[in-house]
Design a protein around this motif. Structure first.
Motif, mmCIF file in Angstrom:
data_model
loop_
_atom_site.group_PDB
_atom_site.id
_atom_site.type_symbol
_atom_site.label_atom_id
_atom_site.label_comp_id
_atom_site.label_asym_id
_atom_site.label_seq_id
_atom_site.Cartn_x
_atom_site.Cartn_y
_atom_site.Cartn_z
ATOM 1 N N HIS A 69 54.960 56.878 31.672
ATOM 2 C CA HIS A 69 53.449 57.442 31.970
ATOM 3 C C HIS A 69 52.443 55.801 31.865
ATOM 4 O O HIS A 69 53.196 55.033 31.749
ATOM 5 C CB HIS A 69 53.245 57.635 30.278
ATOM 6 N N LEU A 70 51.692 56.493 33.137
ATOM 7 C CA LEU A 70 50.932 55.893 33.910
ATOM 8 C C LEU A 70 49.727 55.623 32.657
ATOM 9 O O LEU A 70 49.307 56.630 32.652
ATOM 10 C CB LEU A 70 51.143 56.172 35.085
ATOM 11 N N ARG A 71 49.133 54.685 32.638
ATOM 12 C CA ARG A 71 47.916 53.968 32.174
ATOM 13 C C ARG A 71 47.080 53.564 33.232
ATOM 14 O O ARG A 71 47.620 52.218 33.472
ATOM 15 C CB ARG A 71 48.598 52.872 31.193
ATOM 16 N N ARG A 72 45.778 53.961 32.905
ATOM 17 C CA ARG A 72 44.154 53.628 33.596
ATOM 18 C C ARG A 72 43.423 52.618 33.045
ATOM 19 O O ARG A 72 43.369 53.310 31.878
ATOM 20 C CB ARG A 72 43.596 54.288 34.655
ATOM 21 N N ARG A 73 43.722 51.938 33.468
ATOM 22 C CA ARG A 73 42.143 50.645 32.538
ATOM 23 C C ARG A 73 41.553 50.653 33.048
ATOM 24 O O ARG A 73 41.343 50.140 34.251
ATOM 25 C CB ARG A 73 43.140 49.569 31.988
ATOM 26 N N SER B 269 44.744 66.355 54.704
ATOM 27 C CA SER B 269 46.046 65.572 53.646
ATOM 28 C C SER B 269 45.104 64.995 52.260
ATOM 29 O O SER B 269 43.458 64.690 52.292
ATOM 30 C CB SER B 269 46.063 64.506 54.462
ATOM 31 N N ALA B 270 45.212 65.349 50.763
ATOM 32 C CA ALA B 270 45.107 64.985 50.043
ATOM 33 C C ALA B 270 46.117 64.134 49.350
ATOM 34 O O ALA B 270 47.654 64.659 49.616
ATOM 35 C CB ALA B 270 44.505 66.239 49.123
ATOM 36 N N LEU B 271 46.102 62.897 48.421
ATOM 37 C CA LEU B 271 47.381 61.867 47.904
ATOM 38 C C LEU B 271 46.470 61.608 47.076
ATOM 39 O O LEU B 271 45.553 60.574 46.527
ATOM 40 C CB LEU B 271 47.592 60.448 49.267
ATOM 41 N N GLY B 272 47.262 61.390 45.602
ATOM 42 C CA GLY B 272 46.700 60.405 44.785
ATOM 43 C C GLY B 272 47.878 60.883 43.270
ATOM 44 O O GLY B 272 48.825 60.908 43.968
ATOM 45 N N ASP B 273 47.394 60.945 42.004
ATOM 46 C CA ASP B 273 47.922 60.168 41.300
ATOM 47 C C ASP B 273 47.270 60.768 40.371
ATOM 48 O O ASP B 273 46.401 60.676 39.949
ATOM 49 C CB ASP B 273 48.519 58.516 40.777
ATOM 50 N N ILE B 274 47.707 60.921 38.769
ATOM 51 C CA ILE B 274 47.214 60.734 38.056
ATOM 52 C C ILE B 274 47.955 60.007 36.292
ATOM 53 O O ILE B 274 49.855 59.855 36.325
ATOM 54 C CB ILE B 274 47.770 62.610 37.525
ATOM 55 N N ALA C 2 38.589 51.912 37.145
ATOM 56 C CA ALA C 2 39.941 51.416 36.239
ATOM 57 C C ALA C 2 40.783 51.655 37.443
ATOM 58 O O ALA C 2 40.777 52.286 38.337
ATOM 59 C CB ALA C 2 39.911 52.250 35.594
ATOM 60 N N LEU C 3 41.947 50.788 37.311
ATOM 61 C CA LEU C 3 42.754 50.942 38.583
ATOM 62 C C LEU C 3 44.726 50.651 37.207
ATOM 63 O O LEU C 3 44.417 51.097 35.752
ATOM 64 C CB LEU C 3 43.261 49.358 38.927
ATOM 65 N N ILE C 4 45.518 51.636 37.683
ATOM 66 C CA ILE C 4 46.648 51.462 36.536
ATOM 67 C C ILE C 4 47.425 50.114 36.538
ATOM 68 O O ILE C 4 46.660 49.094 37.339
ATOM 69 C CB ILE C 4 47.717 52.495 37.857
ATOM 70 N N ASP C 5 47.331 50.052 34.993
ATOM 71 C CA ASP C 5 48.111 49.019 34.581
ATOM 72 C C ASP C 5 49.447 49.703 33.632
ATOM 73 O O ASP C 5 49.710 49.587 33.369
ATOM 74 C CB ASP C 5 47.367 48.516 33.077
ATOM 75 N N LEU C 6 49.999 48.803 34.792
ATOM 76 C CA LEU C 6 52.072 48.773 34.847
ATOM 77 C C LEU C 6 52.307 47.971 33.505
ATOM 78 O O LEU C 6 53.016 48.367 33.093
ATOM 79 C CB LEU C 6 52.786 48.810 36.009
ATOM 80 N N ALA C 7 52.099 47.178 33.117
ATOM 81 C CA ALA C 7 52.345 46.356 31.915
ATOM 82 C C ALA C 7 51.633 47.382 30.676
ATOM 83 O O ALA C 7 52.846 47.108 28.995
ATOM 84 C CB ALA C 7 51.346 45.513 31.370
ATOM 85 N N ALA C 8 51.039 47.945 31.079
ATOM 86 C CA ALA C 8 50.462 48.785 29.545
ATOM 87 C C ALA C 8 51.089 50.382 30.174
ATOM 88 O O ALA C 8 50.877 51.025 28.994
ATOM 89 C CB ALA C 8 49.251 49.537 29.338
ATOM 90 N N SER C 9 52.010 50.961 30.882
ATOM 91 C CA SER C 9 52.501 52.284 31.546
ATOM 92 C C SER C 9 53.935 51.528 30.617
ATOM 93 O O SER C 9 54.226 50.889 29.795
ATOM 94 C CB SER C 9 52.573 52.326 33.023
ATOM 95 N N SER C 10 54.265 53.340 29.980
ATOM 96 C CA SER C 10 55.323 53.086 29.651
ATOM 97 C C SER C 10 56.069 54.108 29.761
ATOM 98 O O SER C 10 55.890 54.981 30.923
ATOM 99 C CB SER C 10 55.386 52.946 27.710
ATOM 100 N N GLY D 109 51.916 62.287 31.761
ATOM 101 C CA GLY D 109 51.622 60.797 31.805
ATOM 102 C C GLY D 109 51.558 60.249 32.526
ATOM 103 O O GLY D 109 50.883 59.832 32.600
ATOM 104 N N GLY D 110 51.805 60.995 34.089
ATOM 105 C CA GLY D 110 52.586 60.580 35.162
ATOM 106 C C GLY D 110 52.413 61.054 36.165
ATOM 107 O O GLY D 110 53.804 62.178 35.501
ATOM 108 N N ALA D 111 51.601 61.510 37.430
ATOM 109 C CA ALA D 111 52.528 62.188 38.162
ATOM 110 C C ALA D 111 52.128 62.336 39.251
ATOM 111 O O ALA D 111 50.941 61.007 40.051
ATOM 112 C CB ALA D 111 51.861 63.589 38.311
ATOM 113 N N LEU D 112 52.705 62.095 40.244
ATOM 114 C CA LEU D 112 52.307 62.478 41.811
ATOM 115 C C LEU D 112 51.654 63.837 42.214
ATOM 116 O O LEU D 112 51.764 64.523 41.964
ATOM 117 C CB LEU D 112 53.790 61.571 43.220
ATOM 118 N N LEU D 113 50.542 63.369 42.834
ATOM 119 C CA LEU D 113 49.692 65.139 44.111
ATOM 120 C C LEU D 113 49.745 64.763 45.266
ATOM 121 O O LEU D 113 49.022 63.373 45.820
ATOM 122 C CB LEU D 113 48.308 64.965 43.540
ATOM 123 N N THR D 114 49.599 65.930 46.127
ATOM 124 C CA THR D 114 49.708 65.979 47.162
ATOM 125 C C THR D 114 49.010 67.782 46.928
ATOM 126 O O THR D 114 48.816 67.660 46.532
ATOM 127 C CB THR D 114 50.860 66.354 48.246
#
Length: 149
Positions: free
Chosen positions: A129-133, A77-82, A141-149, A39-44
């Protein structure tokens, strides 16, 4: 593709994924994230592509300008998120710096990458768990911290 859970503690998992030649990065990692219910992850990542497309976001046009790279390139370099998107599926957001044979680089938002010979990816699950809205006013679409749990 090979994968291994290399660490787990307090509900946080770390996976290493090794992609094989001719695998497309987004489809493989998205499928992996869905199966593992990330539901959320950091990626390299590090490795190489036989070809790739990166993008530069045009805020006025609300779209990515595609920059095709039609040659072997090193993933320097590759940096990201899920995060979970509006449809409830894992959404990847990855930026890369790619090295070309003449020593120059290209970089941007990774839109497509065809692995050659390998890509070594580390995913670290986030405890939240991160939400992208979708943001219609921006066109992305960007991560919405208010909607993340």
């Amino acid at each position: 593709m090979q994968s291994k859970l290399v660490a787990e503690s307090a509900g946080q998992r770390t996976f290493v994924i090794i992609l094989d030649p001719d695998e497309e990065v987004f489809s493989i990692i998205s499928e992996f994230a869905g199966k593992r219910q990330l539901g959320g992850a950091l990626l390299t990542a590090l490795g190489a592509f036989s070809k790739a497309t990166v993008g530069w976001f045009d805020l006025v046009g609300k779209t990515y300008r595609k920059i095709p790279i039609e040659q072997q390139c090193e993933v320097l370099s590759a940096l990201g998120d899920i995060a979970i998107d509006d449809s409830g599926k894992p959404s990847l957001h990855v930026h890369v710096v790619l090295g070309l044979s003449d020593g120059t680089t290209r970089g941007g938002h990774l839109l497509e990458g065809l692995v050659q010979p390998t890509l070594e990816v580390t995913l670290v699950e986030t405890p939240v768990h991160l939400r992208r809205r979708k943001r219609p006013e921006l066109g992305i679409a960007l991560i919405d911290l208010a909607a993340s749990s």
